[in-house]
Design a protein around this motif. Structure first.
Motif, short mmCIF file in Angstrom:
data_model
loop_
_atom_site.label_atom_id
_atom_site.label_comp_id
_atom_site.label_asym_id
_atom_site.label_seq_id
_atom_site.Cartn_x
_atom_site.Cartn_y
_atom_site.Cartn_z
N VAL A 1 46.84 51.18 39.29
CA VAL A 1 45.70 52.00 38.88
C VAL A 1 44.64 51.14 38.21
CG1 VAL A 1 44.99 53.93 37.41
CG2 VAL A 1 47.11 54.08 38.71
N SER A 2 45.05 50.13 37.46
CA SER A 2 44.09 49.23 36.80
C SER A 2 43.24 48.48 37.82
CB SER A 2 44.82 48.25 35.88
OG SER A 2 45.69 47.43 36.62
N ASP A 3 43.79 48.18 39.00
CA ASP A 3 43.02 47.53 40.06
C ASP A 3 41.89 48.44 40.55
OD1 ASP A 3 44.71 45.33 39.96
OD2 ASP A 3 46.00 46.12 41.54
N ILE A 4 42.19 49.72 40.71
CA ILE A 4 41.19 50.68 41.18
C ILE A 4 40.09 50.83 40.13
CG2 ILE A 4 40.82 53.06 41.94
CD1 ILE A 4 42.49 51.22 43.86
N GLU A 5 40.48 50.83 38.86
CA GLU A 5 39.49 50.93 37.79
C GLU A 5 38.58 49.71 37.76
OE1 GLU A 5 42.09 51.51 34.49
OE2 GLU A 5 42.38 53.64 34.93
N MET A 6 39.07 48.56 38.18
CA MET A 6 38.28 47.32 38.21
C MET A 6 37.36 47.25 39.43
SD MET A 6 38.94 45.23 35.67
CE MET A 6 38.29 43.74 36.38
N ALA A 7 37.58 48.07 40.43
CA ALA A 7 36.84 47.97 41.70
C ALA A 7 35.33 48.10 41.51
CB ALA A 7 37.35 49.01 42.68
N VAL A 8 34.88 49.04 40.71
CA VAL A 8 33.44 49.23 40.50
C VAL A 8 32.84 48.00 39.83
CG1 VAL A 8 31.70 50.63 39.35
CG2 VAL A 8 33.68 51.73 40.39
N GLN A 9 33.52 47.46 38.85
CA GLN A 9 33.04 46.27 38.16
C GLN A 9 32.98 45.07 39.11
OE1 GLN A 9 35.30 45.30 34.69
NE2 GLN A 9 34.25 43.36 34.38
N GLY B 1 45.34 41.25 33.55
CA GLY B 1 46.70 40.87 33.21
C GLY B 1 47.14 39.59 33.89
N ASN B 2 48.38 39.25 33.68
CA ASN B 2 48.95 38.04 34.26
C ASN B 2 49.70 38.43 35.53
OD1 ASN B 2 49.80 35.47 34.66
ND2 ASN B 2 51.27 35.44 32.97
N GLN B 3 48.98 38.56 36.61
CA GLN B 3 49.55 38.99 37.89
C GLN B 3 49.95 37.78 38.72
OE1 GLN B 3 49.89 42.23 38.66
NE2 GLN B 3 48.82 42.99 36.88
N LYS B 4 50.97 37.94 39.53
CA LYS B 4 51.36 36.87 40.45
C LYS B 4 50.29 36.68 41.53
CE LYS B 4 55.36 35.34 43.05
NZ LYS B 4 56.72 35.66 43.47
N ILE B 5 49.76 37.79 42.02
CA ILE B 5 48.65 37.76 42.97
C ILE B 5 47.40 38.04 42.15
CG2 ILE B 5 47.70 38.77 45.06
CD1 ILE B 5 50.55 39.53 45.84
N THR B 6 46.56 37.02 41.94
CA THR B 6 45.55 37.07 40.88
C THR B 6 44.21 37.68 41.25
OG1 THR B 6 44.94 34.81 41.45
CG2 THR B 6 46.52 35.09 39.68
N TYR B 7 43.88 37.82 42.52
CA TYR B 7 42.56 38.31 42.90
C TYR B 7 42.65 39.63 43.64
CZ TYR B 7 41.28 33.56 41.73
OH TYR B 7 41.11 32.37 41.07
N LEU B 8 41.54 40.36 43.62
CA LEU B 8 41.44 41.63 44.32
C LEU B 8 40.32 41.49 45.35
CD1 LEU B 8 42.81 44.41 44.04
CD2 LEU B 8 40.87 45.12 42.68
N ILE C 1 40.98 47.97 50.03
CA ILE C 1 41.12 47.20 48.80
C ILE C 1 42.55 46.69 48.76
CG2 ILE C 1 41.05 47.25 46.28
CD1 ILE C 1 39.23 49.72 46.51
N TYR C 2 42.71 45.38 48.52
CA TYR C 2 44.07 44.86 48.38
C TYR C 2 44.07 43.54 47.61
CZ TYR C 2 42.70 42.22 52.58
OH TYR C 2 42.04 41.43 53.49
N PRO C 3 45.19 43.18 46.99
CA PRO C 3 45.29 41.93 46.23
C PRO C 3 45.50 40.74 47.16
CG PRO C 3 47.30 43.19 45.98
CD PRO C 3 46.38 44.02 46.80
N VAL C 4 44.91 39.59 46.77
CA VAL C 4 45.07 38.34 47.52
C VAL C 4 45.37 37.21 46.53
CG1 VAL C 4 43.64 38.99 49.50
CG2 VAL C 4 42.57 37.95 47.53
N LYS C 5 45.99 36.15 47.04
CA LYS C 5 46.35 35.03 46.19
C LYS C 5 45.19 34.08 45.95
CE LYS C 5 51.24 34.92 47.19
NZ LYS C 5 52.38 34.17 47.71
N ARG C 6 44.27 33.97 46.92
CA ARG C 6 43.17 33.05 46.76
C ARG C 6 41.91 33.61 47.40
NH1 ARG C 6 43.28 29.38 51.58
NH2 ARG C 6 45.00 30.15 52.79
N ILE C 7 40.77 33.07 46.96
CA ILE C 7 39.49 33.51 47.48
C ILE C 7 39.16 32.69 48.72
CG2 ILE C 7 37.02 33.61 46.99
CD1 ILE C 7 37.75 33.99 44.06
N ILE C 8 38.84 33.38 49.81
CA ILE C 8 38.49 32.72 51.06
C ILE C 8 36.99 32.88 51.28
CG2 ILE C 8 38.87 32.65 53.54
CD1 ILE C 8 41.65 33.88 52.95
#
Length: 120
Positions: free
Chosen positions: A54-62, A88-95, A112-119
């Motif tokens: 849920v915190s990821d969805i709340e961050m989406a607008v920002q 937070g300290n997530q294993k998969i750090t980016y959204l 919307i999904y989490p990714v490990k690195r920015i491409i």
């Protein structure tokens, strides 16, 4: 027959709480796309295989308003990917937020999904 997938209702509630349209720079509006092939856009994003919180969805607008990075999609011409850091300290750090811009002043959130690195 369509596949049945596990859907997180808390994610759907968080998505419905977002006020649309989301205004980003240059008065561009962003909304949620209507439907996918077999499920609604909210059901697609809330699919448990995306591993969202849920915190990821709340961050989406920002993230849409102040992205860490922006890049074009390799698969589709008129699709732009917005990247932001997860809380937070997530294993998969980016959204990653994928937005379809078929109209220059209106974008539609595809997924919307989490990714490990920015491409880029």
């Amino acid at each position: 027959m369509a596949k049945t997938r596990e859907i997180d209702q808390n994610i759907i509630n968080a998505l419905k709480a977002i006020e649309t349209p989301i205004l980003i720079k240059d008065s561009v509006r962003i909304i949620f796309a209507d439907k996918g092939r077999y499920q609604t856009r909210f059901e697609h994003i809330a699919d448990k295989k995306h591993r969202l919180k849920v915190s990821d969805i709340e961050m989406a607008v920002q993230i849409l308003k102040q992205p860490l990075a922006v890049s074009g999609s390799k698969k589709k011409d008129k699709t732009i990917c917005f990247y932001g850091k997860r809380r937070g300290n997530q294993k998969i750090t980016y959204l990653k937020i994928v937005v379809d811009f078929r109209d220059q002043k209106l974008g539609k959130i595809v997924t919307i999904y989490p990714v490990k690195r920015i491409i880029t």
